[in-house]
Motif scaffolding. Sequence first.
Motif, PDB file in Angstrom:
ATOM      1  N   LEU B 187       0.517  -0.948   0.439  1.00  0.00           N
ATOM      2  CA  LEU B 187      -0.148  -0.167  -0.261  1.00  0.00           C
ATOM      3  C   LEU B 187       0.749   1.079  -0.270  1.00  0.00           C
ATOM      4  N   ARG B 189       4.058   1.382  -0.843  1.00  0.00           N
ATOM      5  CA  ARG B 189       5.271   1.593  -1.692  1.00  0.00           C
ATOM      6  C   ARG B 189       4.136   1.721  -3.016  1.00  0.00           C
ATOM      7  N   VAL B 190       3.310   0.974  -3.213  1.00  0.00           N
ATOM      8  CA  VAL B 190       3.374   0.186  -4.936  1.00  0.00           C
ATOM      9  C   VAL B 190       2.222   1.928  -4.850  1.00  0.00           C
ATOM     10  N   PRO B 193       1.110   5.770  -4.112  1.00  0.00           N
ATOM     11  CA  PRO B 193       2.582   6.610  -5.166  1.00  0.00           C
ATOM     12  C   PRO B 193       1.702   6.861  -6.343  1.00  0.00           C
ATOM     13  N   GLN B 194       1.114   6.024  -6.834  1.00  0.00           N
ATOM     14  CA  GLN B 194       0.084   6.084  -8.027  1.00  0.00           C
ATOM     15  C   GLN B 194      -1.543   6.742  -7.532  1.00  0.00           C
ATOM     16  N   ARG B 275       1.284   9.531 -15.988  1.00  0.00           N
ATOM     17  CA  ARG B 275       1.230   9.579 -14.671  1.00  0.00           C
ATOM     18  C   ARG B 275       0.250   7.816 -14.653  1.00  0.00           C
TER      19      ARG B 275
END
Lengths: 291, 280, 240
Positions: B187, B189-190, B193-194, B275
């Motif tokens: 949650l 780290r991935v 950031p999204q 992004r």
Amino acid sequence: MTIALPAVTPAKQPTSPLPRPTEDPRWLRGLLITLALAFMGLFLFVPLACVFYEALKKGWDVYFAAIVDPDAISALKLTLLAAGISLPLNLAFGLAAAWVVAKYDFRGKQILLTLIDLPFSVSPVIAGLIYVLIFGAQGWFGEWLRDHDIRVIFAVPGIVLATIFVTVPFIARELIPLMQAQGSEQEEAALLLGASGWQTFYRITLPRIRWALLYGLILSNARAMGEFGAVSVVSGHVRGQTNTLPLHIEIAYNEYQFAAAFAVATLLAALALVTLGLKVLVERQVKKTST
Amino acid sequence: MSVASRLLLKRHSVLPGFNLALGFALLYLSLIVLIPLSAAFFKTFTLSWGAFAEAVTAPRVLASYRLTFFASLAAAALNAVFGLITAWVLVRYEFPFKRLIDALVDLPFALPTAVAGIALTALWAQNGWLGHWLPFKVAFTPLGVWVALVFIGLPFVVRTLQPVLEQLPHDLEEAAATLGATRAQALARVVFPQLLPALLTGFALAFARALGEYGSVIFIAGNMPMVSEITPLLIITKLEQYDYAGATALAVVMLVASFALLLLINLLQAWARRRQGATV
Amino acid sequence: MTLSVRHLHKSFGSTIACDGLNLDVAGGELVALLGPSGCGKTTLLRIIAGLELADAGSVQFKGEDLGVLPVRERGIGFVFQHYALFNHLSVFENVAFGLRVRPKETRPDEAELRRRVSELLERVQLGSLGDRMPQQLSGGQRQRVALARALAIQPRLLLLDEPFGALDAQVRKDLRRWLRQLHQELHITTLFVTHDQDEALELADRVIVLNRGRIEAADSDFARRFLGGQGSDIELAAVA
């Protein structure tokens, strides 16, 4: 060809089922849902309930009396007038702007998009102020208007203008993403088959955007009828003449006629709920028909 | 007119109506939006620099900037946190009445600001449903301003995050799990950031909206000079005193701030699109 | 046998994805799971990885029951069909991810981590692209990053889900050759899923044909048709 399979004991099921790797643990789910519901309840649901409670606190008689009060009725009429004029004008603008943005590739498109968003980013009070600067007694046209005995500021035309300003972006913003996603292929096909520009627009483009269009109108209407800050500046606050419903609510409230203020407020709150309900319906339709 | 289309169009198009539609749109925008907005700047030019500076830096005015700015920032911050939680819960979990809650998120868009204003005042006044639970005053203080601004900005963060969450590819979290990350690590780290570009965009939108807000705030604010007066109210006060130049000077300050924010929001949205658009 | 799958059943609603599957993979083997779309091969792969839970049956690795282990503890490298690269992280950080999230006890220090990641990037021939973002890479390059990332955790089993599906023909051919070479260097037990029979035949030590959730016998009509009559040249797993 066969392979001898080694004897294997049946699998032991783990003592508790493993969560899927992308699932959140149950305690976290419970906590987040509670927090979200508490937040929404506190800031949305409770104020909404409060409007209806305060309106009916003194009983149905007081409620109805407030609603059919002549000043309230004339405020309602003025509100409907302002909304009624601003809607078709902004509809024409929204269609034109969305058509240009979605179907063509041109320089300055980003600038146009920013310009469309301008009324959103301007405080409503400033929206009213700038029309006072133009049409007010000391404004650009002040003398000319006085000579011709036309009143814009502190009169109905000013209210209509301010309402138009604040609702300019709504329909365009609803249509643009949808029309961009739809592309121009179908329109080009229609042209190849011999249709004129307008025929293409009516028969091909409009039917495909009708639900987003409807939603834009609904939202635009809710905003137009509920606009307060901009109209407050350009209106003369004259009861029975230059008050819209929101202004009428303000006056009643400032005169401590709370029940009356809330009673009229329930009309607008009901309109808001209808708006939300229609939005859900329209979204369902859009999902069904979008390609 | 065809000169215009030749100059502007990057690609030839067979669809008719470019000139007509663009011309109409620009004319409409000029008449309704651009020219009136320019009136504010022209009016300000009639003031000397000194007079302008005096008008926009008077102590009462500065106090209103402080209140408006910080209350808006704090309200947008709360909305960022709870908006993230709400969007997460609406997209990822199932629970009763979820559809109803989802529809209700748009209430601040649909409800007139004056109605919100009187309702919030009634609630948070000392004798109100919520006010009487608290040992301190909320209505008629800067805290009341903050409450009203939270209400106003609520939908922005939620509605900006929802589409991003809905389109977040599942395999990202699965990949993190196969690589050994705990749920918390995945949650943080991935996923987060999204979500960050959309979260910041929503925050900026809520902030911008709160800065200019009038109707829902003036009832609950108390409107005491130097304490609980917001800048839009000061503009109206000056208008009522026929100080058009002063009112306009303040308006110009607010407009410049709004435009700067609008620019920032456009940049954030472009970042978010970059992004998101990269389907890797 | 290193990997053993027994009596695996999995259905989604009324669709049966895996219908009593049994298969074995020896250590260091490169096995292809071949079949038309919808035959259950990806589901089988995901169950082995722990991304799906089987309804019944077991998966064992070197005698250890994988079913009791959560995904993050299985030590299985997985390469997703659409790569699932983290597009907010650079290529280097993508590959380093599995090492960075390790608990303190097993985490390599920064210098060691950099060494390992650089070595892997060299091995997949992306040594100079460590600072790039995934969006800046071609499809074939992204595929290699995904593989390097999976290899970084020193997996005991490597699973590839249609690894070359999204790439064009020439790139596919080159990558196939390259993957075969890599496998010969590293000897990790590898299972990959494909619907392309040429790919399966070229790459794998063994081809397992699946159809509608079941493994097809080597001499079945389906297998023969699917493999274009080349069934006799390869070992095919048998149905239990």
